[in-house]
Scaffold this active site. Sequence first.
Site, PDB file in Angstrom:
ATOM      1  N   TYR A 121      11.655  28.780 -23.867  1.00  0.00           N
ATOM      2  CA  TYR A 121      11.368  28.055 -22.741  1.00  0.00           C
ATOM      3  C   TYR A 121      12.428  28.132 -21.588  1.00  0.00           C
ATOM      4  O   TYR A 121      13.656  27.649 -22.328  1.00  0.00           O
ATOM      5  CB  TYR A 121      10.864  26.775 -23.048  1.00  0.00           C
ATOM      6  CG  TYR A 121      10.261  25.958 -21.772  1.00  0.00           C
ATOM      7  CD1 TYR A 121       9.262  26.502 -21.297  1.00  0.00           C
ATOM      8  CD2 TYR A 121      11.207  25.040 -21.316  1.00  0.00           C
ATOM      9  CE1 TYR A 121       8.690  25.604 -20.201  1.00  0.00           C
ATOM     10  CE2 TYR A 121      10.869  24.589 -20.107  1.00  0.00           C
ATOM     11  CZ  TYR A 121       9.493  24.741 -19.558  1.00  0.00           C
ATOM     12  OH  TYR A 121       9.225  24.177 -18.587  1.00  0.00           O
ATOM     13  N   GLN A 162       2.319  22.416 -21.435  1.00  0.00           N
ATOM     14  CA  GLN A 162       1.483  23.677 -21.617  1.00  0.00           C
ATOM     15  C   GLN A 162       2.347  24.916 -22.000  1.00  0.00           C
ATOM     16  O   GLN A 162       1.570  25.665 -22.796  1.00  0.00           O
ATOM     17  CB  GLN A 162       0.552  23.710 -20.350  1.00  0.00           C
ATOM     18  CG  GLN A 162       1.271  24.225 -19.150  1.00  0.00           C
ATOM     19  CD  GLN A 162       1.876  23.049 -18.258  1.00  0.00           C
ATOM     20  OE1 GLN A 162       2.189  21.905 -18.800  1.00  0.00           O
ATOM     21  NE2 GLN A 162       2.041  23.101 -17.031  1.00  0.00           N
ATOM     22  N   ASN A 196      12.273  19.210 -19.890  1.00  0.00           N
ATOM     23  CA  ASN A 196      12.301  17.599 -19.544  1.00  0.00           C
ATOM     24  C   ASN A 196      11.638  16.645 -20.674  1.00  0.00           C
ATOM     25  O   ASN A 196      11.387  17.400 -21.818  1.00  0.00           O
ATOM     26  CB  ASN A 196      11.432  17.248 -18.221  1.00  0.00           C
ATOM     27  CG  ASN A 196       9.950  17.857 -18.135  1.00  0.00           C
ATOM     28  OD1 ASN A 196       9.406  17.996 -19.535  1.00  0.00           O
ATOM     29  ND2 ASN A 196       9.336  18.004 -17.194  1.00  0.00           N
ATOM     30  N   SER A 243      22.092  15.922 -21.455  1.00  0.00           N
ATOM     31  CA  SER A 243      23.747  16.745 -21.562  1.00  0.00           C
ATOM     32  C   SER A 243      24.554  15.714 -21.567  1.00  0.00           C
ATOM     33  O   SER A 243      24.533  14.346 -21.218  1.00  0.00           O
ATOM     34  CB  SER A 243      23.665  17.478 -20.734  1.00  0.00           C
ATOM     35  OG  SER A 243      24.842  18.233 -20.709  1.00  0.00           O
ATOM     36  N   GLN A 300      29.055  17.730 -16.205  1.00  0.00           N
ATOM     37  CA  GLN A 300      28.125  17.359 -17.110  1.00  0.00           C
ATOM     38  C   GLN A 300      27.166  16.397 -16.366  1.00  0.00           C
ATOM     39  O   GLN A 300      25.815  16.545 -16.333  1.00  0.00           O
ATOM     40  CB  GLN A 300      28.534  16.994 -18.196  1.00  0.00           C
ATOM     41  CG  GLN A 300      28.943  17.922 -19.381  1.00  0.00           C
ATOM     42  CD  GLN A 300      28.195  19.089 -19.649  1.00  0.00           C
ATOM     43  OE1 GLN A 300      26.881  18.667 -20.193  1.00  0.00           O
ATOM     44  NE2 GLN A 300      28.436  19.948 -19.562  1.00  0.00           N
ATOM     45  N   HIS A 356      24.113  17.464 -14.258  1.00  0.00           N
ATOM     46  CA  HIS A 356      22.951  18.076 -15.026  1.00  0.00           C
ATOM     47  C   HIS A 356      21.716  17.248 -14.791  1.00  0.00           C
ATOM     48  O   HIS A 356      20.660  17.702 -14.623  1.00  0.00           O
ATOM     49  CB  HIS A 356      23.228  18.084 -16.451  1.00  0.00           C
ATOM     50  CG  HIS A 356      23.640  19.507 -16.923  1.00  0.00           C
ATOM     51  ND1 HIS A 356      23.238  20.636 -16.570  1.00  0.00           N
ATOM     52  CD2 HIS A 356      24.981  19.748 -17.546  1.00  0.00           C
ATOM     53  CE1 HIS A 356      23.821  21.685 -17.174  1.00  0.00           C
ATOM     54  NE2 HIS A 356      25.128  21.233 -17.475  1.00  0.00           N
ATOM     55  N   GLU A 370      28.069  16.255 -27.681  1.00  0.00           N
ATOM     56  CA  GLU A 370      27.588  17.690 -27.470  1.00  0.00           C
ATOM     57  C   GLU A 370      28.652  18.699 -27.045  1.00  0.00           C
ATOM     58  O   GLU A 370      28.978  19.787 -27.687  1.00  0.00           O
ATOM     59  CB  GLU A 370      26.344  17.822 -26.298  1.00  0.00           C
ATOM     60  CG  GLU A 370      25.901  19.240 -26.000  1.00  0.00           C
ATOM     61  CD  GLU A 370      25.123  19.146 -24.822  1.00  0.00           C
ATOM     62  OE1 GLU A 370      24.345  20.177 -24.375  1.00  0.00           O
ATOM     63  OE2 GLU A 370      25.230  18.239 -23.908  1.00  0.00           O
ATOM     64  N   HIS A 371      29.507  18.225 -26.038  1.00  0.00           N
ATOM     65  CA  HIS A 371      30.747  18.900 -25.676  1.00  0.00           C
ATOM     66  C   HIS A 371      31.913  18.097 -25.916  1.00  0.00           C
ATOM     67  O   HIS A 371      31.848  16.897 -25.421  1.00  0.00           O
ATOM     68  CB  HIS A 371      30.789  19.251 -24.052  1.00  0.00           C
ATOM     69  CG  HIS A 371      29.594  20.144 -23.579  1.00  0.00           C
ATOM     70  ND1 HIS A 371      28.407  19.639 -23.509  1.00  0.00           N
ATOM     71  CD2 HIS A 371      29.404  21.415 -23.777  1.00  0.00           C
ATOM     72  CE1 HIS A 371      27.532  20.445 -22.876  1.00  0.00           C
ATOM     73  NE2 HIS A 371      27.969  21.686 -23.272  1.00  0.00           N
ATOM     74  N   GLU A 390      12.060  18.723 -68.462  1.00  0.00           N
ATOM     75  CA  GLU A 390      11.352  18.179 -67.579  1.00  0.00           C
ATOM     76  C   GLU A 390       9.647  18.292 -67.755  1.00  0.00           C
ATOM     77  O   GLU A 390       8.714  18.113 -66.824  1.00  0.00           O
ATOM     78  CB  GLU A 390      11.350  18.873 -66.254  1.00  0.00           C
ATOM     79  CG  GLU A 390      12.878  18.817 -65.698  1.00  0.00           C
ATOM     80  CD  GLU A 390      13.291  19.690 -64.494  1.00  0.00           C
ATOM     81  OE1 GLU A 390      12.183  20.412 -63.880  1.00  0.00           O
ATOM     82  OE2 GLU A 390      14.251  19.357 -63.720  1.00  0.00           O
ATOM     83  N   HIS A 409       6.414  26.608 -67.472  1.00  0.00           N
ATOM     84  CA  HIS A 409       7.713  27.070 -67.339  1.00  0.00           C
ATOM     85  C   HIS A 409       8.450  27.713 -68.287  1.00  0.00           C
ATOM     86  O   HIS A 409       8.886  28.891 -68.472  1.00  0.00           O
ATOM     87  CB  HIS A 409       8.684  25.963 -66.595  1.00  0.00           C
ATOM     88  CG  HIS A 409       8.456  25.806 -65.185  1.00  0.00           C
ATOM     89  ND1 HIS A 409       7.235  25.136 -64.661  1.00  0.00           N
ATOM     90  CD2 HIS A 409       9.240  26.040 -63.919  1.00  0.00           C
ATOM     91  CE1 HIS A 409       7.327  25.022 -63.202  1.00  0.00           C
ATOM     92  NE2 HIS A 409       8.368  25.621 -62.865  1.00  0.00           N
TER      93      HIS A 409
END
Length: 443
Positions: A133, A191, A214, A240, A262, A265, A329-330, A417, A422
Site C-alpha cells: 500500500y 478499501q 492514515n 513518524s 520528521q 511528515h 523510530e529514527h 506430559e 507421541h
Amino acid sequence: MQPTNFNTLINWQQCSEEQQKALLSRPAINASERITAAVSDILDRVKAEGDSALRDFSQRFDHVQVADIRITASEIAAASARLSDDVKHAMAQAVRNIEIFHNAQKMPVVDVETQPGVRCQQITRPIASVGLYIPGGSAPLPSTVLMLGTPARIAGCQRVVLCSPPPIADEILYAAQLCGIQEVFQIGGAQAIAAMAFGSESVPKVHKIFGPGNAYVTEAKRQVSQRLDGAAIDMPAGPSEVLVIADSGATPAFIAADLLSQAEHGPDSQVILLTPDAAIAQAVAVEVEQQLALLSRADIARQALESSRLIVTNDLQQCIDISNAYGPEHLILQIRQPEEIIDQIDNAGSVFMGDWSPESAGDYASGTNHVLPTYGYTSTYSSLGLADFVKRMTVQQLTPQGLLGLASTIETLAQAEQLTAHKNAVTLRVTALNNALTAVNKE
C-alpha cells in the site's frame, strides 16, 4: 509567523518521575470508535460486493470515478515518459543501494547434525503473494515503493500487488516499473487494504500486506490481521518520529534540519532532542525557527513541534538511557565518537551516526529500509528487511540409528506430559527396528 513552542528547554533532572514519563509520551493514535466502525463496514462491503464497493468508495472518499481499477502497462509507460531523467537516475541509484543491502540479508541454509543420525535444517521460502500500500495525496511516496518492492523482488515473491489512491502519481508508477511490479491498482484507503486481504474481481487476494497509511488504513490493517479470512501485515504503525542525541560539538543547523525532516511528515509526528549542553539546545531552537520559514510544509511541521521536546540532561549516559526507554523510530547520534556508544543502544528502528549521516539518507537511498517500527515498538519489532518477505521452515531427518539414540529421551518427555500417542509413535518404530535387527541376526 508566530514562533513554535519548540523553544522551551526542559531540564530532565528537575522533572519528577511522572513529568519525565509525560515528556516521553507520544501523540495518541488509538482509533476512535467511529473509525473502527467505519473501517469494519468498509471491509465487510468490499468482501461482499468486490469491485462495485471499491468504485463506490473511490467516488465517496477520493472523489474519483474509477472505470478501470487496474492500471495498464501503457499507462505505466506513459508515466515513465513524463518523468525527468534526473528523477529516474535518482531512483535507479536508490534501488541499487537498496538491492545491495537487502541482498546481503539472504539467510544461509542451516544444516546441522545435533547428534549422530539426527539432521536438522532451516530453510526459507518466499511469501507467495504480497500487497504493497502506497499513500497518495499531495506528497506521493515513490521511495516507499522502492523500499517495499525491492526486497519483495529479491525474496522471490511470485505475486506483488500495489494499491495507491487515484490518480496515482507518475513517480509511483515509475517506481513500480523499476521494481518489476506489474499489478498496480488505483484504490486507496481502507478499501484498498480490504481488496488485498479478501480479493475482488480485479484485485487478487494476497497473504501479507505492507505499507504506511492514515488512521483508516492503519485500522484496516489491524482488523484484517485479526480475521481468519484476512491477511498478515508488516508491523503496527504510528506517526513518524526522530530522537537526536547531541554533544557540545554538534552542529545546530544539522540537528534542526533532521528534526524538521520528521516534523514535516505530519502534525502527529514527534521530534526530540537530548543533549547535556543547554547552549546547543538553545541554538537548535533558533535554527528550527529560521529553517521553518523555508519549508513548503511549514504549517504541518509547526503542528508537530507542539508535541516535541528539547531536553537537557546531566550527561551523555543519561541521553542514552532516555533514548532506550523511548525507543525511537529514527535515532541520530550527533556526537563525536558515535561508534563508541552504539553497543549501548538497544531500542531504535534505524540509527544514523555522526554529522554526515542525515536521516534523509535512510529515507531514500543509503540502502537501509525506511519502513521502521514506531510508537515504542522498537523494543520488540525490527526494521523491515528481506526476512519480512520470506518464511522459515525447519526440516529434520533421522536415520534408524539416530532414532534409536534419541528414542528414550522422546519417550520419557512424552510420558511426562501424558501424551501417550507421541510416545507410541516412537515406541512402534523402535520395536520395528529391533525386530528387523533380530531377523537379520537370525539369518
